[in-house]
Design a protein around this motif. Sequence first.
Motif, PDB file in Angstrom:
ATOM      1  N   ASP A 515       0.842  -1.192   0.000  1.00  0.00           N
ATOM      2  CA  ASP A 515       0.000   0.000   0.000  1.00  0.00           C
ATOM      3  C   ASP A 515       0.878   1.244   0.000  1.00  0.00           C
ATOM      4  OD1 ASP A 515      -2.673   1.393   0.536  1.00  0.00           O
ATOM      5  OD2 ASP A 515      -1.431   2.064   2.240  1.00  0.00           O
ATOM      6  N   LYS A 516       0.669   2.101  -0.991  1.00  0.00           N
ATOM      7  CA  LYS A 516       1.514   3.273  -1.183  1.00  0.00           C
ATOM      8  C   LYS A 516       1.408   4.245  -0.011  1.00  0.00           C
ATOM      9  CE  LYS A 516       1.210   4.953  -5.280  1.00  0.00           C
ATOM     10  NZ  LYS A 516       0.788   5.718  -6.474  1.00  0.00           N
ATOM     11  N   GLU A 517       0.198   4.480   0.485  1.00  0.00           N
ATOM     12  CA  GLU A 517       0.006   5.460   1.545  1.00  0.00           C
ATOM     13  C   GLU A 517       0.668   5.014   2.850  1.00  0.00           C
ATOM     14  OE1 GLU A 517      -2.344   4.535  -0.586  1.00  0.00           O
ATOM     15  OE2 GLU A 517      -2.331   6.448  -1.677  1.00  0.00           O
ATOM     16  N   THR A 518       0.594   3.733   3.138  1.00  0.00           N
ATOM     17  CA  THR A 518       1.219   3.209   4.350  1.00  0.00           C
ATOM     18  C   THR A 518       2.726   3.443   4.333  1.00  0.00           C
ATOM     19  OG1 THR A 518      -0.487   1.505   4.552  1.00  0.00           O
ATOM     20  CG2 THR A 518       1.578   1.137   5.752  1.00  0.00           C
ATOM     21  N   VAL A 534      12.183  -3.756  -4.022  1.00  0.00           N
ATOM     22  CA  VAL A 534      11.087  -4.622  -4.423  1.00  0.00           C
ATOM     23  C   VAL A 534      11.094  -5.883  -3.563  1.00  0.00           C
ATOM     24  CG1 VAL A 534      12.388  -5.870  -6.205  1.00  0.00           C
ATOM     25  CG2 VAL A 534       9.900  -5.658  -6.401  1.00  0.00           C
ATOM     26  N   VAL A 535       9.924  -6.407  -3.246  1.00  0.00           N
ATOM     27  CA  VAL A 535       9.783  -7.654  -2.505  1.00  0.00           C
ATOM     28  C   VAL A 535       9.176  -8.689  -3.436  1.00  0.00           C
ATOM     29  CG1 VAL A 535       8.696  -8.799  -0.544  1.00  0.00           C
ATOM     30  CG2 VAL A 535       9.511  -6.444  -0.321  1.00  0.00           C
ATOM     31  N   ARG A 562       6.538   1.895 -10.051  1.00  0.00           N
ATOM     32  CA  ARG A 562       7.442   1.195 -10.975  1.00  0.00           C
ATOM     33  C   ARG A 562       7.780  -0.199 -10.469  1.00  0.00           C
ATOM     34  NH1 ARG A 562      12.687   0.059 -11.506  1.00  0.00           N
ATOM     35  NH2 ARG A 562      13.255   1.152  -9.576  1.00  0.00           N
ATOM     36  N   MET A 563       8.111  -0.309  -9.183  1.00  0.00           N
ATOM     37  CA  MET A 563       8.526  -1.602  -8.636  1.00  0.00           C
ATOM     38  C   MET A 563       7.380  -2.599  -8.589  1.00  0.00           C
ATOM     39  SD  MET A 563      11.220  -0.583  -5.613  1.00  0.00           S
ATOM     40  CE  MET A 563      12.704   0.350  -5.987  1.00  0.00           C
ATOM     41  N   MET A 564       6.182  -2.146  -8.336  1.00  0.00           N
ATOM     42  CA  MET A 564       5.048  -3.068  -8.303  1.00  0.00           C
ATOM     43  C   MET A 564       4.750  -3.636  -9.695  1.00  0.00           C
ATOM     44  SD  MET A 564       4.096  -3.592  -5.220  1.00  0.00           S
ATOM     45  CE  MET A 564       2.464  -4.321  -5.351  1.00  0.00           C
ATOM     46  N   GLY A 565       5.306  -2.983 -10.716  1.00  0.00           N
ATOM     47  CA  GLY A 565       5.147  -3.496 -12.075  1.00  0.00           C
ATOM     48  C   GLY A 565       6.201  -4.514 -12.471  1.00  0.00           C
ATOM     49  N   ILE A 566       7.198  -4.732 -11.619  1.00  0.00           N
ATOM     50  CA  ILE A 566       8.246  -5.723 -11.905  1.00  0.00           C
ATOM     51  C   ILE A 566       7.662  -7.123 -11.759  1.00  0.00           C
ATOM     52  CG2 ILE A 566      10.458  -6.663 -11.110  1.00  0.00           C
ATOM     53  CD1 ILE A 566      11.222  -3.824 -10.241  1.00  0.00           C
ATOM     54  N   GLU A 567       8.011  -8.018 -12.654  1.00  0.00           N
ATOM     55  CA  GLU A 567       7.494  -9.383 -12.612  1.00  0.00           C
ATOM     56  C   GLU A 567       7.872 -10.056 -11.292  1.00  0.00           C
ATOM     57  OE1 GLU A 567       7.770 -13.603 -15.126  1.00  0.00           O
ATOM     58  OE2 GLU A 567       8.778 -11.786 -15.858  1.00  0.00           O
ATOM     59  N   GLY A 568       6.881 -10.638 -10.638  1.00  0.00           N
ATOM     60  CA  GLY A 568       7.103 -11.334  -9.379  1.00  0.00           C
ATOM     61  C   GLY A 568       6.979 -10.455  -8.157  1.00  0.00           C
ATOM     62  N   ALA A 569       6.794  -9.140  -8.322  1.00  0.00           N
ATOM     63  CA  ALA A 569       6.702  -8.234  -7.175  1.00  0.00           C
ATOM     64  C   ALA A 569       5.345  -8.370  -6.502  1.00  0.00           C
ATOM     65  CB  ALA A 569       6.925  -6.797  -7.620  1.00  0.00           C
ATOM     66  N   ALA A 571       5.151  -6.642  -3.127  1.00  0.00           N
ATOM     67  CA  ALA A 571       5.187  -5.573  -2.128  1.00  0.00           C
ATOM     68  C   ALA A 571       6.452  -4.754  -2.346  1.00  0.00           C
ATOM     69  CB  ALA A 571       5.143  -6.141  -0.715  1.00  0.00           C
ATOM     70  N   VAL A 572       6.578  -3.677  -1.595  1.00  0.00           N
ATOM     71  CA  VAL A 572       7.775  -2.837  -1.623  1.00  0.00           C
ATOM     72  C   VAL A 572       8.236  -2.629  -0.180  1.00  0.00           C
ATOM     73  CG1 VAL A 572       8.700  -0.541  -2.147  1.00  0.00           C
ATOM     74  CG2 VAL A 572       7.177  -1.676  -3.781  1.00  0.00           C
ATOM     75  N   MET A 573       9.540  -2.659   0.001  1.00  0.00           N
ATOM     76  CA  MET A 573      10.128  -2.396   1.312  1.00  0.00           C
ATOM     77  C   MET A 573      10.734  -1.005   1.302  1.00  0.00           C
ATOM     78  SD  MET A 573      13.492  -4.136   3.024  1.00  0.00           S
ATOM     79  CE  MET A 573      12.805  -5.775   3.093  1.00  0.00           C
ATOM     80  N   VAL A 574      10.470  -0.245   2.352  1.00  0.00           N
ATOM     81  CA  VAL A 574      11.084   1.072   2.512  1.00  0.00           C
ATOM     82  C   VAL A 574      11.924   1.045   3.790  1.00  0.00           C
ATOM     83  CG1 VAL A 574      10.674   3.520   2.955  1.00  0.00           C
ATOM     84  CG2 VAL A 574       9.311   2.319   1.234  1.00  0.00           C
ATOM     85  N   GLN A 575      13.162   1.519   3.666  1.00  0.00           N
ATOM     86  CA  GLN A 575      14.080   1.559   4.801  1.00  0.00           C
ATOM     87  C   GLN A 575      14.632   2.963   4.971  1.00  0.00           C
ATOM     88  OE1 GLN A 575      17.058  -1.210   3.500  1.00  0.00           O
ATOM     89  NE2 GLN A 575      16.198  -2.912   4.688  1.00  0.00           N
ATOM     90  N   LYS A 576      14.915   3.283   6.229  1.00  0.00           N
ATOM     91  CA  LYS A 576      15.660   4.497   6.495  1.00  0.00           C
ATOM     92  C   LYS A 576      17.032   4.369   5.846  1.00  0.00           C
ATOM     93  CE  LYS A 576      17.052   8.315   8.529  1.00  0.00           C
ATOM     94  NZ  LYS A 576      16.554   9.626   8.076  1.00  0.00           N
TER      95      LYS A 576
END
Length: 695
Positions: A515-518, A534-535, A562-569, A571-576
Motif C-alpha cells: 500500500d503506497k500510503e502506508t 522490491v519484494v 514502478r517496482m510493483m510493475g516488476i514481474e514477481g513483485a 510488495a515494496v520495502m522502505v528503509q531508512k
Amino acid sequence: MINRQLLEPQSIVIIGGSNNVHKPGGAIVRNIMQGGYEGTLRIVNPKEDEVQGIKVFHDARELPPTELAVLVVAAKFCPEYVELLAREKQTRAFIIISAGFGEETKAGAELEQRIIDTCEQYGAALIGPNCIGLLNRHHHSVFTKPIPTLNPQGVDFLSGSGATAVFILESAVIKGLQFNSVWSIGNGKQIGIEDVLQYMDEHFDATRDSRVKLLYIENIANPDKLLFHASSLIRKGCRIAAIKAGSSESGSRAASSHTGAIASSDSAVEALFRKAGIVRCFSREELTTVGCIFTLPPLKGRNFAIVTHAGGPGVMLTDALSKGGLNVPKIEGPMADELKQQLFAGSSVANPIDILATGTGEQLGTAIDYCERKFDHIDAIAVIYGTPGLTQLYEAYDVLDKKIRECSKPVFPILPSMHTAGPEVAEFLQKGHVNFSDEVTLATALSQIMRTPAPAPPEIELFGVDVPKIREIIYRETNRLKFEGIDSGYLAPDAVRELLSCAGIPLVPEMVAADKETLAAFAQKVGYPVVAKVVGPIHKSDVGGVTLNIRTPEHLALEFDRMMGIEGAHAVMVQKMLRGTELFIGAKYEERFGHVVLCGLGGIFVEVLKDVSSGLAPLSYGEAYSMIHSLRGYKIIKGTRGQAGLNEQKYAEIIVRLSTLLRFATEIKEMDINPLLADADEVVAVDARIRIERA
C-alpha cells in the motif's frame, strides 16, 4: 580399534615377505630388521625357504600364534588370510599394504568389507589397506624410505596417503625434524585419522608422549570427532598442523545467495581448523617447517632480531616477517653501540644485525647473547649463517648449538648452504637441531602459526538470544512450506526481521507493504532520505528493484508504482537510508560440518575479490575476532589513511549472535546479511535473505 598388538607386538608375521628389497615384501622385512625390532619376526612365502636370513613358513596354517600380521599379497588373498590368522592364530592386529580394494572397484570394496567384518568379529585392529604401513619406536612396519630419526619427543605424523607421506618425510628429514611415529592409514575404513587422534587424546601422557602432531588429510570422515580430539590435545599442551588436500571444489552449485556462491568445502575446512586451533598448511614444505617451529620454545611476542652475515637474506626475512604481521624492530641505544664495538668495522646492529661475511663464530655468539640478555624488547632470534668461504662453519655451528641450548628465547637457525656445507649442516642436525634453509618459508609458517587462535571454548554464547522464540518462528515457517507443498524457500522479510531480532542483531528501520500510503506515512515518520526495494524477486538489483536516496514523497510514489510493475513483485520495502562502510555476513549449511559462517567487507570485496573468512557455528568471540583479523581488507575495518575505524566489537558480536541463531535453527541452509552498514559507533543490518528447508 587401536590396541597393544598393533603398537607393541611381541611377534610379527609378514605374509608375502621376500628377498627382493626392491619390492614391498622384501623392503618391509629389511626395514623391520634394520629398525632393531626386539620381538619374533616370522615370514610366510610359499616359494622361498629363507628370506633375509629368516626361516620361512610356506603356509600360514603352520604359524604359531602371532600378534601382528603385515599383508603384502594380492588383494584377492587378503580376506582369507585375515580370517585364518584371526580365528586360528589369535592375531589381533593387521597392516594391509596391498592395494586393489575399495579405492579401485566395487569388487575390491566387497573384499575390503569382508576384512573389516572379520576384524570387528575378533576385536582386531586394522591399518589400511592400500597404505605404506606403520612406523614407531617398536617396529618399522613400512616398506618405504626414508626412515626418520625416532625419539619420544619427535613428531607424530598421520597421513591419508602413503606416497604423500614419503614426500613429506623427505622434506622433514633434511630439516632435521625427528619423529615419534608415522601412521599411513590408507583407505582408513576402520582406523582413520580421527580415530588415531582419539586414541592419542584418550591415552595422552604429558610426561611421555609427543606434543607435536602433523596431519595430511584427504577426507574428513567425522568432523566432530576431529574437532573434539584435536582441540582436546591442544588444550593438553600439544600443537597440531595439517594439510587438507582436495578442498578447492566450488560451492556454487545451484546457489542463489552470495554465501552459497562463495562457500565451499574449503570454507568448512578453514572453519573447522580455526575452531580446533589447528595450524593450516598448504604445502609439504610449509607443513614440515611448521613442525620444526613446534619443536622450539613457543613465541611469547612478535619482535624478531635477525643475526646474519649476508645482508640480502636478512632483508628478505625482514620483509616476509613484516608482511606476516611480525616485527623486526630497530635496535639502538648504548647497548647497541656496545655490541657494535665488538664486531668488525662496517657491521650493522640496527636490525638486521649484519656481522658481515668475515664475521666469526665468536662474533655470532656475542650478537646472540646481546639479543638474549640485553635487548629486552626482542622476543626471538633468527640466525642466517651459511658459507661465504671465509670462516670455519664447524666452529660457528658449535657456537650456534651452544647458544640454542642456553637461550630462553627461541632461536631459529637458517643455514642455507646445504650444497657447499653439507657435512657441517648434517653434524649440526645430528645434535638434535632443526634447520630452516629458506627464510621466507620460515616467515610464512611463523605468521600462519601466530594467526591461528587457541581452540574455541565449547560453551555457546546465549546472552541476548531468544532460543524459544527462534524455534517458534522456524516451526511456523517450516509448516508454511509444508502447507504450500514445497521443501525449501526464502523467508518473507518480516520473518527474517523476526529471526534477526531474536538474535539481538541491530536492524535498520523498515516497513514492507503493498500500500503506497502506508509506506509514505512510514517514510515521513523515520525521515527522508529512504531506500525502496522490491519484494518478491530474489535478486533485486538485477531487475532494477533497488532505489537509493529517495528524498521526497513524490519520488517514493513513482518508485512504488514502478517496482510493483516488476514481474514477481508483491510488495515494496522502505528503509531508512543509512551511511557507512558495507560489511557482509553469510552462512551455509555444509553436510557433516554444520553451518559455515562467512564474514568480510561488502560490495566488491565479497562479490569480486571474495575476501572472506570462515568459522564453524557456534562461534566464540575469539573465533569471531580471528575471522575479522584474517581478512585482507582488515586495515579498512581497523582504520587507515586518517579514516576512523569501524566498530569491530559490534561486528564480532553480530557474528557470534548469528552463529548462535544458526546453532538452534539447522533448517536454515543459506543466508546473507548484505550489507551491514558500519561506522565507528554502530553496525546495522540493512538487507538479509534466509533460505530454509524442512526436514
